[in-house]
Write a protein that holds these residues in place. Structure first.
Motif, PDB file in Angstrom:
ATOM      1  N   VAL A   1      12.764  -2.600   3.602  1.00 28.00           N
ATOM      2  CA  VAL A   1      11.700  -3.443   4.167  1.00 28.00           C
ATOM      3  C   VAL A   1      11.930  -3.674   5.655  1.00 28.00           C
ATOM      4  O   VAL A   1      11.005  -3.588   6.469  1.00 28.00           O
ATOM      5  N   PHE A   2      13.168  -3.935   6.020  1.00 30.25           N
ATOM      6  CA  PHE A   2      13.481  -4.137   7.438  1.00 30.25           C
ATOM      7  C   PHE A   2      13.215  -2.868   8.246  1.00 30.25           C
ATOM      8  O   PHE A   2      12.637  -2.916   9.340  1.00 30.25           O
ATOM      9  N   GLY A   3      13.618  -1.716   7.729  1.00 28.43           N
ATOM     10  CA  GLY A   3      13.359  -0.462   8.425  1.00 28.43           C
ATOM     11  C   GLY A   3      11.875  -0.196   8.580  1.00 28.43           C
ATOM     12  O   GLY A   3      11.425   0.309   9.624  1.00 28.43           O
TER      13      GLY A   3
ATOM     14  N   GLY B   1       6.781  -1.752  14.140  1.00 28.81           N
ATOM     15  CA  GLY B   1       6.766  -2.425  15.437  1.00 28.81           C
ATOM     16  C   GLY B   1       6.954  -1.460  16.594  1.00 28.81           C
ATOM     17  O   GLY B   1       6.295  -1.578  17.637  1.00 28.81           O
ATOM     18  N   LEU B   2       7.847  -0.470  16.429  1.00 27.62           N
ATOM     19  CA  LEU B   2       8.030   0.536  17.481  1.00 27.62           C
ATOM     20  C   LEU B   2       6.768   1.361  17.682  1.00 27.62           C
ATOM     21  O   LEU B   2       6.433   1.731  18.817  1.00 27.62           O
ATOM     22  N   CYS B   3       6.069   1.651  16.611  1.00 25.95           N
ATOM     23  CA  CYS B   3       4.812   2.382  16.734  1.00 25.95           C
ATOM     24  C   CYS B   3       3.810   1.594  17.574  1.00 25.95           C
ATOM     25  O   CYS B   3       3.124   2.155  18.433  1.00 25.95           O
TER      26      CYS B   3
ATOM     27  N   PRO C   1       2.603  -1.224   8.089  1.00 27.83           N
ATOM     28  CA  PRO C   1       3.944  -1.472   7.520  1.00 27.83           C
ATOM     29  C   PRO C   1       4.516  -2.824   7.921  1.00 27.83           C
ATOM     30  O   PRO C   1       5.257  -3.430   7.137  1.00 27.83           O
ATOM     31  N   VAL C   2       4.183  -3.299   9.129  1.00 24.98           N
ATOM     32  CA  VAL C   2       4.665  -4.624   9.520  1.00 24.98           C
ATOM     33  C   VAL C   2       4.085  -5.691   8.602  1.00 24.98           C
ATOM     34  O   VAL C   2       4.801  -6.584   8.124  1.00 24.98           O
ATOM     35  N   ALA C   3       2.774  -5.609   8.342  1.00 22.49           N
ATOM     36  CA  ALA C   3       2.127  -6.602   7.471  1.00 22.49           C
ATOM     37  C   ALA C   3       2.670  -6.518   6.048  1.00 22.49           C
ATOM     38  O   ALA C   3       2.920  -7.551   5.402  1.00 22.49           O
ATOM     39  N   ILE C   4       2.864  -5.293   5.550  1.00 16.83           N
ATOM     40  CA  ILE C   4       3.407  -5.144   4.192  1.00 16.83           C
ATOM     41  C   ILE C   4       4.806  -5.743   4.112  1.00 16.83           C
ATOM     42  O   ILE C   4       5.153  -6.445   3.153  1.00 16.83           O
ATOM     43  N   GLY C   5       5.636  -5.465   5.127  1.00 21.03           N
ATOM     44  CA  GLY C   5       6.986  -6.029   5.134  1.00 21.03           C
ATOM     45  C   GLY C   5       6.988  -7.541   5.176  1.00 21.03           C
ATOM     46  O   GLY C   5       7.783  -8.197   4.482  1.00 21.03           O
ATOM     47  N   ILE C   6       6.100  -8.131   5.982  1.00 21.74           N
ATOM     48  CA  ILE C   6       6.032  -9.593   6.061  1.00 21.74           C
ATOM     49  C   ILE C   6       5.602 -10.187   4.724  1.00 21.74           C
ATOM     50  O   ILE C   6       6.145 -11.209   4.275  1.00 21.74           O
TER      51      ILE C   6
END
Length: 712
Positions: free
Chosen positions: A512-514, A520-522, A537-542
């Motif tokens: 999840v962190f990766g 975020g880098l994208c 992916p940021v939203a899914i991870g959050i």
């Protein structure tokens, strides 16, 4: 026969769609050609992260083969295509990153001590680092006798037991119980064993008195240690430890309550020598050199003053980096500052994301293991967020210098600081939640005052005080610096006391962190519209972090410390006399921001002198947890009956085979294989700190035999 066969038509449509998608992708990559080089350190970092995350040699080789296969598959694309170049380089760089850290670990790492031993050690002192806040010193020693010990060990010596004459080159003899460097005690916890392996430390312990000095040190303490002791002697108040940290990078004199307040308020970055400190020093040196050289008319008219001043600033930055121990943030900041100075000397725009990428490549090449540490991640994450924000056209237009009133100029400066602070907080929040299980929410407001106070008041006053100390006139400057540091600590404690100061979360899975980091880098590295794909992916991870239920039971690797989540949502610990380190570790792993109560005081607990039975409601049922409290022998009739009634039994000893709980028996035998445990009763899952078959070289192998000492 005039119509095409159906199967051929479908294949042609698929081929045409693929060609159209490839053409659109090529146009997008061509538009982003200036940004492609920024992904070089990312590809290397993916290879390093793969080696750290995967468990054994077969998996490491499989990753390298997969990376090479990706590069080989890219060769099938048309020659000259951007996607072809991107896939080939990405595969090769990822494979190179994995091999880089694998090779360094094989060649330069120090294998840990197989198991704990109690013995007498004679060794040569290599370094002494005082930790006044804990009333001890950490001493690095090269063992002479016995010869079977690792090449470097580190022991703690209490301040009251520290004899005279201990310094670099001294030979001392003492008794100690040496242990392998401690791995993570809980899933997702701090892994000191990995860091110690790359630092060359094979064992740690505590020296017992009497400590005999066989040969006193003849060398003077290093400049960093002398400067550290001098600042603590001259500065007064609670800010003395912070003053020493700002100058030397050594945080050993900062009281734990002050350090915690700095972390909760989002000001902890001020304590680590990084871009703020290096930039302030280099800027001050350039400013002074320019003003001094401009006093000479001949020099001002005939010499390249800016180039000479930049050279002096570069030398000052390198010297400051070496003085403060060359930690990763300092090295990164120094490399970035040197690149900025080089760009200014060439007349180029220097503060760009390419500069950050170059600094990241240097650090990853020299210290690939630093990628896994919070220092590297937070340092580069903050700088990438700031530079990406500064390169945005709208923000650049808003921050541009213009003719306006002093009031509007001040308001614009405040707004720029706030926007920058929010950008940094957003970038660092996932990293803080992953490593520390808490993230500051009011750091942007605290930094609005703390950064100017530190940059323009504290550090100049401290530098002036050190200069005046040469002639013995630094007392007034030290008094002013202490008052400014007192104001900084007041801000930290005031913000930390707010109930909205931090947000907590339980352990975040590595995947999840990766996913959040790559998303975020994208968003930060690309410039086209497709960069917003990274928000997915940021939203899914959050969402995963927010919806993850914290564990109900935490067990350390030795089985001595157990924490449970009570019915009212609080946390309780088995041994109420446990130290602050154990309490903080368990609270952070559980995502709990509060004091831990005593397990025996819970209404759902029934405790005797030897045992404690706790009823926990989770997952639609009641779980009964049985834990041992002492090392005394418990009668078989009592223990057998309690084991039969319990669902989970936790003990710091080996339990007999007739102790059979309904679901899980976590005794010393099991914990030796699994390490610490995090038990989620809602999901019925158990997460272990150790991975079965983990072949990383910093894992201690208790089965290895201790080499016997040769007889003369």
């Amino acid at each position: 026969m005039a119509f095409e066969p159906r199967q051929t038509s479908v294949c042609r449509n698929i081929r045409r769609a693929g060609e159209g998608l490839f053409a659109r992708l090529e146009r997008g990559l061509e538009a982003e050609r200036e940004q492609l080089g920024l992904w070089v350190p990312v590809a290397v970092g993916i290879g390093i992260a793969a080696w750290l995350s995967l468990s054994n040699r077969l998996e490491w080789l499989a990753f390298c083969c997969g990376a090479v296969a990706l590069a080989t598959g890219g060769l099938a694309l048309p020659v000259g295509a951007r996607l072809r170049q991107m896939l080939v380089l990405a595969g090769l760089l990822a494979c190179a990153g994995c091999l880089l850290i694998w090779g360094k670990a094989t060649i330069f790492g120090a294998p840990p001590l197989p198991r704990a031993v109690f013995l007498e050690v004679t060794g040569e002192v290599m370094a002494v680092n005082a930790v006044p806040a804990q009333q001890l010193s950490r001493v690095s020693i090269r063992p002479i006798e016995p010869v079977a010990l690792p090449p470097l060990i580190r022991v703690n010596i209490a301040a009251a037991d520290m004899p005279a004459g201990i310094g670099r080159g001294a030979i001392i003899r003492f008794r100690t119980r040496l242990m392998p460097p401690a791995p993570a005690s809980l899933p997702g916890g701090y892994d000191f064993a990995r860091r110690a392996y790359f630092q060359g430390i094979g064992a740690t312990g505590r020296a017992l008195k009497p400590i005999a000095v066989l040969r006193p040190s003849e060398e003077a303490p290093p400049l960093r240690n002398r400067l550290f002791a001098h600042i603590l002697q001259q500065a007064d108040g609670d800010g003395a430890g912070i003053a020493a940290a700002l100058a030397t990078g050594d945080q050993g004199a900062i009281a734990e309550e002050d350090a915690e307040a700095m972390r909760r308020s989002g000001l902890a970055h001020l304590l680590s020598i990084s871009g703020l400190h290096v930039t302030a020093l280099i800027g001050a040196v350039i400013f002074l050199l320019m003003r001094v050289m401009a006093l000479s008319r001949r020099a001002a008219l005939s010499l390249p003053l800016m180039l000479i001043a930049a050279g002096g600033g570069a030398l000052a930055g390198v010297g400051y980096t070496l003085l403060t121990g060359a930690e990763v943030p300092t090295v990164r900041s120094c490399v970035a500052a040197l690149l900025v100075l080089g760009g200014l000397a060439l007349g180029r725009e220097a503060i760009t994301l390419r500069l950050i990428a170059a600094g990241a490549l240097v650090v990853l090449f020299l210290w690939p293991e630093a990628l896994a540490g919070p220092s590297f991640q937070m340092s580069f994450g903050a700088v990438i967020a700031l530079v990406a924000l500064g390169e945005h056209p709208r923000f650049r237009a808003f921050a541009a210098v213009r003719e306006e009133s002093a009031l509007r100029k001040f308001g614009r400066s405040v707004a720029i600081l706030l926007f920058s602070g929010f950008a940094v907080e957003l970038a660092l929040a996932p990293i803080a939640l992953f490593h520390f299980h808490k993230a500051g929410m009011m750091g942007a407001f605290a930094n609005l005052i703390a950064i100017p106070l530190t940059t323009f008041v504290v550090m100049p006053l401290e530098a002036l005080a050190l200069l005046l100390d040469v002639v013995g006139l630094g007392a007034p400057a030290w008094w002013l610096a202490s008052r400014a540091l007192g104001l900084l600590l007041w801000i930290a404690h005031a913000v930390a006391a707010s109930p909205w100061a931090v947000v907590t979360a339980p352990v975040v899975p590595n995947a999840v962190f990766g996913m959040i980091v790559l998303g975020g880098l994208c968003c930060l590295l690309w410039r086209g519209r497709w960069r917003w794909i990274g928000l997915a992916p940021v939203a899914i991870g959050i969402v995963i972090i927010v919806t993850t239920s914290p564990p109900e039971i935490l067990v350390t690797a030795d089985g001595r410390h157990v924490a449970v989540r009570s019915a009212d949502g609080g946390m309780a610990i088995l041994r109420d006399r446990a130290g602050d380190y154990v309490r903080d570790m368990m609270a952070e792993s559980a995502g709990y921001d509060g004091a831990l109560a005593a397990m025996a005081d819970l209404p759902e607990a029934s405790c005797s002198r030897d045992l404690c039975m706790v009823a926990l409601s989770a997952g639609g049922r009641v779980w009964r947890l049985l834990v041992t409290r002492t090392g005394d022998l418990v009668p078989k009739s009592t223990l057998a009956g309690d084991c039969a009634r319990a669902d989970i039994v936790v003990a710091d000893r080996r339990l007999p085979s007739w102790c059979r709980p309904r679901w899980l028996k976590a005794d010393r035998r099991l914990l030796a294989r699994t390490g610490g445990l995090a038990i989620d009763l809602d999901e019925g899952k158990v997460r272990a700190a150790k991975v079965a078959g983990d072949a990383h070289p910093w894992i201690a192998r208790p089965s290895e035999r201790w080499p016997r000492r040769r007889s003369d």
